[in-house]
Motif scaffolding. Structure first.
Motif, PDB file in Angstrom:
ATOM      1  N   TYR A 146       1.889  -5.894  -5.626  1.00 17.54           N
ATOM      2  CA  TYR A 146       2.563  -5.294  -4.468  1.00 17.54           C
ATOM      3  C   TYR A 146       3.174  -6.401  -3.618  1.00 17.54           C
ATOM      4  O   TYR A 146       2.479  -7.322  -3.180  1.00 17.54           O
ATOM      5  N   ILE A 179       7.753   1.551  -3.066  1.00 11.98           N
ATOM      6  CA  ILE A 179       6.775   2.616  -2.892  1.00 11.98           C
ATOM      7  C   ILE A 179       7.444   3.735  -2.106  1.00 11.98           C
ATOM      8  O   ILE A 179       7.990   3.515  -1.030  1.00 11.98           O
ATOM      9  N   ALA A 188      -2.871   4.967  -5.199  1.00 15.02           N
ATOM     10  CA  ALA A 188      -2.643   3.562  -5.529  1.00 15.02           C
ATOM     11  C   ALA A 188      -2.711   3.360  -7.039  1.00 15.02           C
ATOM     12  O   ALA A 188      -3.476   4.022  -7.736  1.00 15.02           O
ATOM     13  N   ILE A 196       6.327   0.837   4.321  1.00 18.11           N
ATOM     14  CA  ILE A 196       6.642   1.666   3.152  1.00 18.11           C
ATOM     15  C   ILE A 196       7.846   2.548   3.447  1.00 18.11           C
ATOM     16  O   ILE A 196       8.764   2.679   2.627  1.00 18.11           O
ATOM     17  N   VAL A 243      -2.475   4.729  -1.398  1.00 14.68           N
ATOM     18  CA  VAL A 243      -1.947   3.373  -1.482  1.00 14.68           C
ATOM     19  C   VAL A 243      -1.949   2.690  -0.113  1.00 14.68           C
ATOM     20  O   VAL A 243      -2.251   1.495  -0.022  1.00 14.68           O
ATOM     21  N   ASP A 244      -1.620   3.426   0.964  1.00 14.21           N
ATOM     22  CA  ASP A 244      -1.610   2.776   2.274  1.00 14.21           C
ATOM     23  C   ASP A 244      -3.004   2.323   2.688  1.00 14.21           C
ATOM     24  O   ASP A 244      -3.196   1.246   3.255  1.00 14.21           O
ATOM     25  N   THR A 247       7.022  -3.026  -2.370  1.00  8.22           N
ATOM     26  CA  THR A 247       7.333  -2.624  -3.741  1.00  8.22           C
ATOM     27  C   THR A 247       6.128  -2.888  -4.644  1.00  8.22           C
ATOM     28  O   THR A 247       5.272  -3.723  -4.346  1.00  8.22           O
ATOM     29  N   ARG A 248       6.080  -2.157  -5.748  1.00  6.26           N
ATOM     30  CA  ARG A 248       5.047  -2.386  -6.767  1.00  6.26           C
ATOM     31  C   ARG A 248       5.741  -2.714  -8.072  1.00  6.26           C
ATOM     32  O   ARG A 248       6.513  -1.905  -8.594  1.00  6.26           O
TER      33      ARG A 248
END
Length: 342
Positions: A84, A72, A79, A60, A40-41, A66-67
């Motif tokens: 996001y 997160i 991901a 994070i 995700v990053d 947030t998602r």
């Protein structure tokens, strides 16, 4: 000889600029299923190129990304599709503030100050280290004489040691001293000797390590030896003592004399010889032998075992030859004593 710096001013400035240029406020990034491939990053960094991956990891960790409304929890997680939301705080004021932090002063006159920096103290404020730095302490100790020398963000700083590297540093108190010291570092007319306690021992016992160093393409906070590009780096070393079996030492005390001063130079070069600094979280590349681990635990070593032991230079204003030595701090001294029993 230039500073191990261990981070050179221009290199570190390039890192800081990423944060200075990033937006702040609320940003929304929508990921479709075909976009959500990988960590995700890393995925989010490709969608917001003005922000570094490290900065996204920090956000994070602070719970600021947030998602679909849920924070997160892990930057390394896969991901997922969704919206996001980035809650990016405004940048911290660039001008550091004076703080009453005790300093071990080895020398001071109207032009410069030489201190013995403890491990755990950053040289100057930066992302995640806005206070408690050497600059904050110097501003309090030196007062107005330091203001603006060498720039608002890093007043007086002409070289650096990593936060977790201890030892001798010099800072300028006047423009003339700053310019003079900067010139000495640029032409390598500075005597710099570091003591490292290493895993195993570099072979041969005395030599020179040469290899260009550049920021790693896999981790921008880490440096690496490169075959093309990068900055030429030269470290002269000698094994002053080896600990454990003579045929295959478990650890060693190594003196390193710098001909250049690149980012993380000593740590990268020693690791390239298969003898990284003990306790180095970045370049350690594997655990030491069990007796060495036990010695590290008993010594309370919680950082890389690297100490700037000698600093020598000609005073840029008075012309006086100056040389300063710093004994090993307690954690490294205790560790060496433990290693001597192996």
């Amino acid at each position: 000889m230039a500073s191990e710096a261990e981070l050179e001013i221009d290199d570190e400035a390039a890192v800081d600029e990423d944060v200075a240029l990033e937006p702040f406020g609320v940003r929304i990034v929508a990921l479709a299923a075909e976009d959500a491939v990988g960590r995700v990053d890393k995925v989010l960094a490709t969608r917001l190129p003005e922000m570094s991956r490290g900065r996204i990891q920090a956000l994070i960790a602070e719970g600021r990304i947030t998602r679909d409304g849920a924070a997160i929890a892990d930057a390394s997680a896969r991901a997922l599709p969704g919206d996001y939301r980035f809650d990016i705080p405004p940048p911290v004021a660039a001008e550091p503030q004076p703080e009453a932090i005790p300093l071990t002063v080895l020398f001071e006159d109207a032009h410069l100050i030489v201190v013995d920096k403890p491990a755990g103290m950053a040289a100057h404020p930066g992302p995640g280290t806005e206070s408690g730095t050497l600059v904050n302490a110097l501003l309090h100790h030196c007062g107005a004489s330091l203001s603006g020398i060498g720039g608002v963000a890093r007043p007086g700083i002409v070289h650096r040691l990593d936060k977790d590297t201890s030892g001798v540093m010099v800072a300028a108190k006047t423009d003339a001293a700053h310019q003079g010291l900067s010139a000495l570092f640029a032409t390598h007319d500075i005597e710099r000797v570091y003591i490292a306690l290493t895993r195993g021992a570099p072979h041969p016992a005395r030599g020179t390590i040469e290899g260009a160093i550049a920021r790693s393409t896999h981790d921008r906070k880490k440096m690496a030896l490169v075959k093309t590009g990068g900055r030429h780096a030269v470290t002269h070393y000698v094994v002053e003592a080896a600990f454990g079996p003579a045929a295959k030492p478990l650890a060693a005390r190594v003196a390193c004399r710098l001909e250049t001063g690149r980012t993380h130079q000593i740590r990268v070069h020693l690791a390239s010889k298969g003898a990284p600094c003990l306790g180095d979280p970045t370049y350690g590349s594997g655990p030491p032998a069990e007796p060495v681990r036990r010695a590290m635990a008993e010594a309370g070593l919680a950082r890389q075992a690297l100490h700037a032991a000698v600093l020598g230079f000609v005073h840029p204003v008075t012309g006086e030859a100056l040389r300063f030595e710093s004994a090993l701090p307690p954690d490294m001294a205790t560790l060496q004593a433990q290693l001597e029993t192996l």
